[in-house]
Design a protein around this motif. Sequence first.
Motif, PDB file in Angstrom:
ATOM      1  N   ASN A  86       0.832  -1.204   0.000  1.00 28.36           N
ATOM      2  CA  ASN A  86       0.000   0.000   0.000  1.00 28.36           C
ATOM      3  C   ASN A  86       0.869   1.258   0.000  1.00 28.36           C
ATOM      4  OD1 ASN A  86      -2.472  -1.519   2.172  1.00 28.36           O
ATOM      5  ND2 ASN A  86      -2.406  -1.465  -0.047  1.00 28.36           N
ATOM      6  N   LYS A 121      -0.723   9.576  -2.932  1.00 28.66           N
ATOM      7  CA  LYS A 121      -1.689   9.265  -3.983  1.00 28.66           C
ATOM      8  C   LYS A 121      -1.041   9.217  -5.360  1.00 28.66           C
ATOM      9  CE  LYS A 121      -5.704   8.603  -2.042  1.00 28.66           C
ATOM     10  NZ  LYS A 121      -6.329   7.271  -2.168  1.00 28.66           N
ATOM     11  N   LEU A 157      -5.078   4.178  -7.641  1.00 31.02           N
ATOM     12  CA  LEU A 157      -6.519   4.183  -7.928  1.00 31.02           C
ATOM     13  C   LEU A 157      -7.326   3.506  -6.829  1.00 31.02           C
ATOM     14  CD1 LEU A 157      -6.523   3.244 -11.738  1.00 31.02           C
ATOM     15  CD2 LEU A 157      -6.586   5.524 -10.715  1.00 31.02           C
ATOM     16  N   LYS A 158      -6.768   2.433  -6.248  1.00 28.58           N
ATOM     17  CA  LYS A 158      -7.501   1.650  -5.245  1.00 28.58           C
ATOM     18  C   LYS A 158      -6.492   0.873  -4.402  1.00 28.58           C
ATOM     19  CE  LYS A 158     -11.583  -0.112  -3.875  1.00 28.58           C
ATOM     20  NZ  LYS A 158     -12.630   0.706  -3.259  1.00 28.58           N
ATOM     21  N   GLN A 159      -6.777   0.760  -3.090  1.00 24.13           N
ATOM     22  CA  GLN A 159      -5.900  -0.010  -2.216  1.00 24.13           C
ATOM     23  C   GLN A 159      -6.686  -1.165  -1.597  1.00 24.13           C
ATOM     24  OE1 GLN A 159      -2.367   1.690  -1.056  1.00 24.13           O
ATOM     25  NE2 GLN A 159      -3.276   3.597  -0.344  1.00 24.13           N
ATOM     26  N   PHE A 160      -6.036  -2.325  -1.542  1.00 27.42           N
ATOM     27  CA  PHE A 160      -6.626  -3.520  -0.941  1.00 27.42           C
ATOM     28  C   PHE A 160      -5.772  -3.906   0.264  1.00 27.42           C
ATOM     29  CE2 PHE A 160      -7.207  -3.472  -5.561  1.00 27.42           C
ATOM     30  CZ  PHE A 160      -8.592  -3.363  -5.618  1.00 27.42           C
ATOM     31  N   SER A 190      -2.244  -2.936  -4.344  1.00 24.08           N
ATOM     32  CA  SER A 190      -2.804  -1.664  -4.806  1.00 24.08           C
ATOM     33  C   SER A 190      -2.991  -1.715  -6.317  1.00 24.08           C
ATOM     34  CB  SER A 190      -1.873  -0.502  -4.453  1.00 24.08           C
ATOM     35  OG  SER A 190      -1.727  -0.378  -3.055  1.00 24.08           O
ATOM     36  N   LEU A 191      -4.013  -1.005  -6.800  1.00 27.38           N
ATOM     37  CA  LEU A 191      -4.235  -0.845  -8.233  1.00 27.38           C
ATOM     38  C   LEU A 191      -3.702   0.526  -8.637  1.00 27.38           C
ATOM     39  CD1 LEU A 191      -5.557  -1.769 -10.950  1.00 27.38           C
ATOM     40  CD2 LEU A 191      -7.639  -0.597 -10.166  1.00 27.38           C
ATOM     41  N   LEU A 226      -9.099  -8.510  -9.608  1.00 28.09           N
ATOM     42  CA  LEU A 226      -9.526  -7.268  -8.956  1.00 28.09           C
ATOM     43  C   LEU A 226     -10.813  -7.488  -8.160  1.00 28.09           C
ATOM     44  CD1 LEU A 226      -9.019  -4.277 -11.443  1.00 28.09           C
ATOM     45  CD2 LEU A 226      -7.892  -4.654  -9.248  1.00 28.09           C
ATOM     46  N   LYS A 227     -11.743  -8.217  -8.760  1.00 27.49           N
ATOM     47  CA  LYS A 227     -13.020  -8.514  -8.103  1.00 27.49           C
ATOM     48  C   LYS A 227     -12.783  -9.312  -6.818  1.00 27.49           C
ATOM     49  CE  LYS A 227     -16.276  -9.537 -11.022  1.00 27.49           C
ATOM     50  NZ  LYS A 227     -17.135 -10.354 -11.945  1.00 27.49           N
ATOM     51  N   ARG A 272     -11.316  -7.077  -4.110  1.00 23.71           N
ATOM     52  CA  ARG A 272     -12.365  -6.209  -3.523  1.00 23.71           C
ATOM     53  C   ARG A 272     -13.210  -6.986  -2.523  1.00 23.71           C
ATOM     54  NH1 ARG A 272     -13.084  -4.233  -9.057  1.00 23.71           N
ATOM     55  NH2 ARG A 272     -12.154  -2.149  -9.210  1.00 23.71           N
ATOM     56  N   HIS A 300     -11.250  -7.521   0.694  1.00 21.01           N
ATOM     57  CA  HIS A 300     -10.885  -6.290   1.402  1.00 21.01           C
ATOM     58  C   HIS A 300     -11.920  -5.921   2.469  1.00 21.01           C
ATOM     59  CE1 HIS A 300      -8.857  -2.601   2.120  1.00 21.01           C
ATOM     60  NE2 HIS A 300      -9.848  -1.822   1.661  1.00 21.01           N
TER      61      HIS A 300
END
Length: 288
Positions: free
Chosen positions: A162, A166, A200-203, A207-208, A281-282, A285, A288
């Motif tokens: 992570n 940003k 864009l997105k953190q799990f 991270s994406l 990715l799904k 999510r 998470h």
Amino acid sequence: MRLDAYLNDEIDDLTRSQIQKLIKDENILVNGQPVAKTGYKVVSGDKISVTIPEEQPIEAVAQNIPLDVVYEDQDVLVVNKPQGMVVHPAAGHPDKTLVNAILYHCQINDDDVIRPGIVHRIDKDTSGLLMVAKNNLAKQSLMEQLKEKSNLREYLAIVHGNFKEKTGKINAPLGRSKVDRKKQAVVENGRHAVTHFEVLKQFENYSLLKLKLETGRTHQIRVHMQYIGHPVAGDPLYGPKNTLKGNGQFLHAKTLGFEHPRTHEWMEFSVEPPKIFLDTLKQLRTEH
């Protein structure tokens, strides 16, 4: 020291596996004699001779291979390359490449017999967009845009770890690794290389990212992400063994933009990542 390890240090242009094959084929002699095994230990005073056989010429030929065409006109072709496909023929990959598919699909007026129409590349296990020049006018224009950094190349990647920030910029020169000749690395006096990223997105552990290339060095994104401690997930060369399972690195060339060589109109294209990327990715999510 083993003979193959010694020669790997001494000869920059050969990988260790290539050296081992030369030993096996009796193209490397020690004191005038072939050695029985690659593990022969060199001793002071050994005279080692290396003969590199002439490479068989490689020429790209048309092959009927499915091609995902995103855009095409008389000058340019934009294709969506699948994961697992090499861009052009080379030693170890003489055919079944993207170039073989392109030559079957359309005529490319280019003197380069191995890389006709190719102005930039993406790695075998990276999916996504490539622009292809169908003639000299297009090739000159597209290569100039790459040189001037006026085109657009954006990627999506799932990476380890992570981020607190940003956005970020990685400015670190790249060259061949001194430890492993098959790898690139951040090296002093290497070639200028700059990568921009946006989270864009953190799990939980991943991270994406959206990544934008300012330069286009070999394995640039993969090496830069490893360098800052966030290797691309699934990367067999630069990532950890404990990673996401897929078909190689989770890296996708999503967006491509350039000025049309003839009309000078700005053109921009985007394609979704492959199913395994979206499914992963799904799953992230959900976890998470």
